[in-house]
Structures are given as structure tokens and as C-alpha cells.
Design an enzyme around this catalytic site. Sequence first.
Site, PDB file in Angstrom:
ATOM      1  N   ARG A 110       0.853  -1.184   0.000  1.00 22.70           N
ATOM      2  CA  ARG A 110       0.000   0.000   0.000  1.00 22.70           C
ATOM      3  C   ARG A 110       0.894   1.241   0.000  1.00 22.70           C
ATOM      4  O   ARG A 110       1.954   1.260   0.650  1.00 22.70           O
ATOM      5  CB  ARG A 110      -0.839  -0.045   1.279  1.00 22.70           C
ATOM      6  CG  ARG A 110      -1.819   1.087   1.453  1.00 22.70           C
ATOM      7  CD  ARG A 110      -2.985   0.942   0.541  1.00 22.70           C
ATOM      8  NE  ARG A 110      -4.121   1.765   0.939  1.00 22.70           N
ATOM      9  CZ  ARG A 110      -5.096   2.096   0.102  1.00 22.70           C
ATOM     10  NH1 ARG A 110      -5.066   1.696  -1.160  1.00 22.70           N
ATOM     11  NH2 ARG A 110      -6.117   2.812   0.513  1.00 22.70           N
ATOM     12  N   THR A 382      -9.516   0.535  -9.487  1.00 20.34           N
ATOM     13  CA  THR A 382      -8.701  -0.511  -8.900  1.00 20.34           C
ATOM     14  C   THR A 382      -8.841  -1.708  -9.805  1.00 20.34           C
ATOM     15  O   THR A 382      -9.719  -1.755 -10.640  1.00 20.34           O
ATOM     16  CB  THR A 382      -9.246  -0.777  -7.480  1.00 20.34           C
ATOM     17  OG1 THR A 382      -9.154   0.436  -6.776  1.00 20.34           O
ATOM     18  CG2 THR A 382      -8.521  -1.882  -6.768  1.00 20.34           C
ATOM     19  N   THR A 400      -4.175  -0.859  -7.080  1.00 24.11           N
ATOM     20  CA  THR A 400      -4.972   0.340  -7.365  1.00 24.11           C
ATOM     21  C   THR A 400      -4.154   1.612  -7.531  1.00 24.11           C
ATOM     22  O   THR A 400      -3.048   1.724  -6.994  1.00 24.11           O
ATOM     23  CB  THR A 400      -5.994   0.564  -6.220  1.00 24.11           C
ATOM     24  OG1 THR A 400      -6.872   1.626  -6.563  1.00 24.11           O
ATOM     25  CG2 THR A 400      -5.321   0.906  -4.898  1.00 24.11           C
ATOM     26  N   ASN A 402      -6.312   4.153  -6.962  1.00 19.10           N
ATOM     27  CA  ASN A 402      -7.474   4.723  -6.295  1.00 19.10           C
ATOM     28  C   ASN A 402      -8.512   5.129  -7.340  1.00 19.10           C
ATOM     29  O   ASN A 402      -9.226   4.281  -7.829  1.00 19.10           O
ATOM     30  CB  ASN A 402      -7.130   5.881  -5.351  1.00 19.10           C
ATOM     31  CG  ASN A 402      -8.313   6.194  -4.436  1.00 19.10           C
ATOM     32  OD1 ASN A 402      -9.176   5.343  -4.263  1.00 19.10           O
ATOM     33  ND2 ASN A 402      -8.366   7.367  -3.872  1.00 19.10           N
ATOM     34  N   SER A 454     -10.079  -0.675   1.211  1.00 19.72           N
ATOM     35  CA  SER A 454     -11.165  -1.674   1.198  1.00 19.72           C
ATOM     36  C   SER A 454     -10.755  -2.925   0.434  1.00 19.72           C
ATOM     37  O   SER A 454     -11.511  -3.901   0.411  1.00 19.72           O
ATOM     38  CB  SER A 454     -12.397  -1.090   0.505  1.00 19.72           C
ATOM     39  OG  SER A 454     -12.892  -0.002   1.232  1.00 19.72           O
ATOM     40  N   GLY A 474     -13.734  -1.408  -6.678  1.00 20.36           N
ATOM     41  CA  GLY A 474     -15.041  -0.819  -6.362  1.00 20.36           C
ATOM     42  C   GLY A 474     -15.064   0.038  -5.114  1.00 20.36           C
ATOM     43  O   GLY A 474     -16.136   0.241  -4.523  1.00 20.36           O
TER      44      GLY A 474
HETATM   45  O1  DON Z   1      -7.957   1.002  -1.449  1.00 18.91           O
HETATM   46  C1  DON Z   1      -9.121   1.325  -1.605  1.00 18.91           C
HETATM   47  O2  DON Z   1     -10.023   0.957  -0.885  1.00 18.91           O
HETATM   48  C2  DON Z   1      -9.493   2.207  -2.784  1.00 18.91           C
HETATM   49  N1  DON Z   1      -8.364   3.019  -3.150  1.00 18.91           N
HETATM   50  C3  DON Z   1      -9.962   1.346  -3.907  1.00 18.91           C
HETATM   51  C4  DON Z   1     -10.425   2.129  -5.096  1.00 18.91           C
HETATM   52  C5  DON Z   1     -11.227   1.351  -6.042  1.00 18.91           C
HETATM   53  O3  DON Z   1     -11.535   0.212  -5.840  1.00 18.91           O
HETATM   54  C6  DON Z   1     -11.707   2.060  -7.226  1.00 18.91           C
HETATM   55  N2  DON Z   1     -12.301   1.150  -8.166  1.00 18.91           N
HETATM   56  N3  DON Z   1     -13.260   1.129  -8.738  1.00 18.91           N
END
Ligand code: DON
Length: 570
Positions: A110, A382, A400, A402, A454, A474
Site C-alpha cells: 500500500r 482498482t 490500485t 485509487n 477496502s 469498487g
Molecule cells: O484502497 C481502496 O479501498 C481504494 N483506493 C480502492 C479504489 C477502487 O476500488 C476504485 N475502483 N473502482
Amino acid sequence: MKVLFLYSFPLVLLFTACSGTRSTTSLPVNPYEYTIQKKVTGTNGAVVSAHPLASEIGVAIMKQGGNAIDAAIATQLALAVVYPGAGNIGGGGFTVIRLANGSNITIDYREKAPATAHRDMYLDKSGNAQTELSQNGHLAAGVPGTIAGLFDCMKYARLPFKKLIQPAIDLAEKGFVLTASEAKNLNGNKDEFIKYNTVTPVFVKPGGWKAGDTLVQQDLANTLKRIRDNGAKGFYEGETARLIVEEMKRANGIISYDDLKNYEAKEREPVVFGYKTYKIITMPLPSSGGILLPQMMYMIEDQPVKQYGFQSAQAVQLMTEIERRAYADRAKYLGDADFYKVPVKKLTSKAYALERMKDYNAQTAGSSQTTQAGVITESEETTHFNVYDKNGNAVSVTTTLNGSYGSKTVVGGAGFLLNNEMDDFSIKPGVPNMYGAIGADANAIAPGKRMLSSMTPTIVLKDNKPFLIAGTPGGTTITTSVFQTLVNIMEFELSTEDAVNKPKFHHQWLPDEIFVEAEFPQAVRQQLKQMGYKVTQRSSIGRTEVIRINANGVIEAVADNRGDDAAASY
Ligand code: DON
């Protein structure tokens, strides 16, 4: 351009180049002509990812003697080229591995807040949150983790890294043809690519992109070559680091040489919990999935959900109330456990989950005003992909930038997009991020801290062997989608395709409403409204990928119909 749509089973789309036939390079796939397969089976190995070229490259690596980890590394690098909206080297992610020898591994790469980041960095003088800055451009970027994560994964790989990165280099250098949706997405972001860049990126094409056009990314190819030749230092030091820091200086960015040099991926203790006769392995904090998935599975385990039936109003109501309770805890208690004391043990105990369900009232809408976080007294881009190999190694990866195309800022001369992951921090208590999630102290910004995620890459074991490999993008809907996909298969006994493709719903405590996809049955919406719920239709939820390993040894890989996602096997 020839575009062939065959809506028979399996769904196949064929993309070919707009003009002429070209050399297809040494790639194991033809980047100028490829198909999208939604469901495949095999007995030797399978990959399912957001792009057919990336899935095919993963399978080719296994055919060349690589294991599932080799295939995952090659797939991830290929996605960084063919799926620029989310595939990345400028972002971060989580990898969950179940090795054939029975060990479970999770790798956390991350992004981190830069050293000069601070709690109030996105507040103006009057204390108002400036989400424009946390969501777009240079200041939105956390220190990227993907390349460190890939080199951490190399411990479990068999083939040399040079072999795994070469297909990505070839795809960047020689180009690949765009699908209709990628062309549309690039065109849709054109104004932002211009606004948030100091050097106009290759993603901007005067006149616009169309399906079948070839995208060549020479700067990215050069960056990938530096990584091939110098390892992680090819990204975190030397020329690439210089290009990143120079890019920061040309605008309001704060990532420094030291931030890059000091970045480390971390192997963390996997979250492993039992559900009936299954064992589930998932990612710990900073993934909120490692807390919310066990909570939600425990809350549903003793309920007669199977009896209620798939997508019956009763089942949806029960799962909504479960999601509400889990997400209330997310907002209050969750953040990077290296920085904040999160009561993980209590939050993930079955006893606590049952306690939280004591006030559950079937047939009646709960309320997020009365349901707050539990009392603990103990001190939209993502991408997800799965790989399975013939020896029984399983890999589940969510990675991701983001938002779609992250911060929209491309590092000048280096050709890759930077993430806008800083927005996943709670930039001010109670202020929703781009996914509507709110947070508190636990997820406040601090130098070197990782923002709460998430992303929930997950592996389910049956009889102690991999049975399901699953995950999705998502935003905040990720954990509820993984929860629903597992329940769809393990309780409602849906086929893998139905578990993936049937409409999903989502409740995240605040706002206090059930979000449903367009195809979600109207009759069920009406019943839920009669119970007192606010039901809101929204855009599609996630792009769930699942590999299911059947008892007869057949590996079934299913790609979500919601995008260009594609499965490959052999
Ligand atoms: O890490 C996370 O929870 C978010 N940055 C994820 C973003 C994401 O899933 C966007 N996709 N559709």
C-alpha cells in the site's frame, strides 16, 4: 478495424488493429488481435484479470515453467501497460498467496504518506476540506508501493524477473490495440490529463481514440527497462526517482528522494478464519477487508440465509443490516495498525459479531443513527486478478491507483500515472472521501502511514485446499461484493458466473441507504422500501473475478461481464 461480437457462450469479443498487419514481436500474445473470453476451464492453470492480454501473458508464463506467483507478477506488470486506469507501477496493492505447501502469505505494498505529509494538509485556512487536492494532481499521490511489492513476491517465484517483465516492456514499446471501453475512458479523461500534467501524456490524442487504435508508451517502456536492469532501485532510485521528484517540483507535489528510497513493502500475518467447513484467507490491515469480511461472515454464519433464497428481500435485508454494522466499525476504529491501536482481536471475534447482531430485527429497516460503531473496551479505479497453477499455488491480487487513472498526473519522461491514494485517509473527521467513506483518528494522515483500504483479495479453502480465489475493485463496495460473492457460492450455491454477474447491492452505514445496480429486481426494491429502507440505483458495482477449483480438478475461471475482464487457461 474488424470487431467481432459473438454473444454465444463463452462471450468472445475480438479486437484487431485499425490498419495493416504488423510484427507481433516476441510476445506470447498478439497485442494487435485478441479476444475477450468470459469463462474458461482448464486443468493446468488459469488467470482472470481486467484485460485479456494480461490474462494470456500470465498463462504463457505458466506454460514456460513459471508458477502462479511468476504468472501473477507478469500479469500485474502487463496490466500496468494495457490497463492504465488501474493497472500500475505508480500505485499500490495487496497480494494474498496460498502456496501448495500450505503456507499463507500476504504482502502489503500500500502507498504511504510522504514524510512531510501532515494531518491537516488538505484543509484550507478556515479548516474546510479541499478534496480537489486529495483527489487530483501531484499532492494527491502517496509514495508508490507496487514495484517493492513485486520484488517481495519474487521470493516465491521460480523464473528470473527479466523474463516476467519483458512482455510488459514489449507491450509498452510496440503498442497494443485499444478496446472500445479503454478508448472511451481515455477520451473521457482528456481534459483532466491536460489539467493535471506538466508534460502532456501519451493518453491525450488530438481527435480522440477509437477501438482498434494502437497505444504506444515509450517512456513507460524505458522505465520498465530500468526496473528490469536495476531491480527495485530502477524505480526507487536513479533516473526514475529523479523524474518523479522533478515532476513533484513542477507542481505542488511533496514526494522526495528519501520517501522513495525508504519505501518498503511488508509481509503481514494473514487473516485466516473459519466459516462452516471452509477456511478463508484474506488481507489484514491496512485492508479493512481483513476486519469486515470475518465480521460479516460470522454475522451471517448462523442465520438461515440459504432458506431465505438468493436475492429474496429477507436475504438482502439481513445482509444489509450486517453490512451496516460492519461499516460503522470501519469508520470509527480502522486505520494503519502500525500507527494506531486497532482492537483487531475483539473486532474479529465471533462473540463480538453475534453481540452486534443482537438488535437485528428481521423485516424492519435498521437505522444508522441508532446503530453506531460497537463499544470496544479492549486496550472508482482498482483492479483485481487471480492466478492458480497446476501444483496448487493460488494468488489473489488487488492493486490500485485509487480513482480511475489515479491523480491523472503522469510522471513526465517516465510514462506512468501516479495514484491519488491520499484521499483514502480521513482528511478531516466526518468528511466523506470519494467513495463516501468517513473516518476518524484511526485513519488520520501521518508521515509514513498507510491509508485505510477496502481491497479484499481472498482465497477460500475447502478440505484445506484452494476452492475459490476472489476479489474486485469498487472502493468501499469491494468488501460487500466479496462478501456477497462468497455467500452466493457457499450458501446460495449459485454457479460461478451467476455469483459474479448477478446484480449486487451495497450498504456502508453512512449514507443510510441501500445502493443497487440497475438490474437489481424491482419487486425486491419495493419490498425493501416497504420495510423502511431507502433504495438508490447506482452505477455498476465492482468487477469481480473468481477462479473456482472443482473437486474433479477442473479449474474454472470467470471474468466479470461489467468490463473488458477476461479469463485464460490451459
Ligand atoms: O484502497 C481502496 O479501498 C481504494 N483506493 C480502492 C479504489 C477502487 O476500488 C476504485 N475502483 N473502482
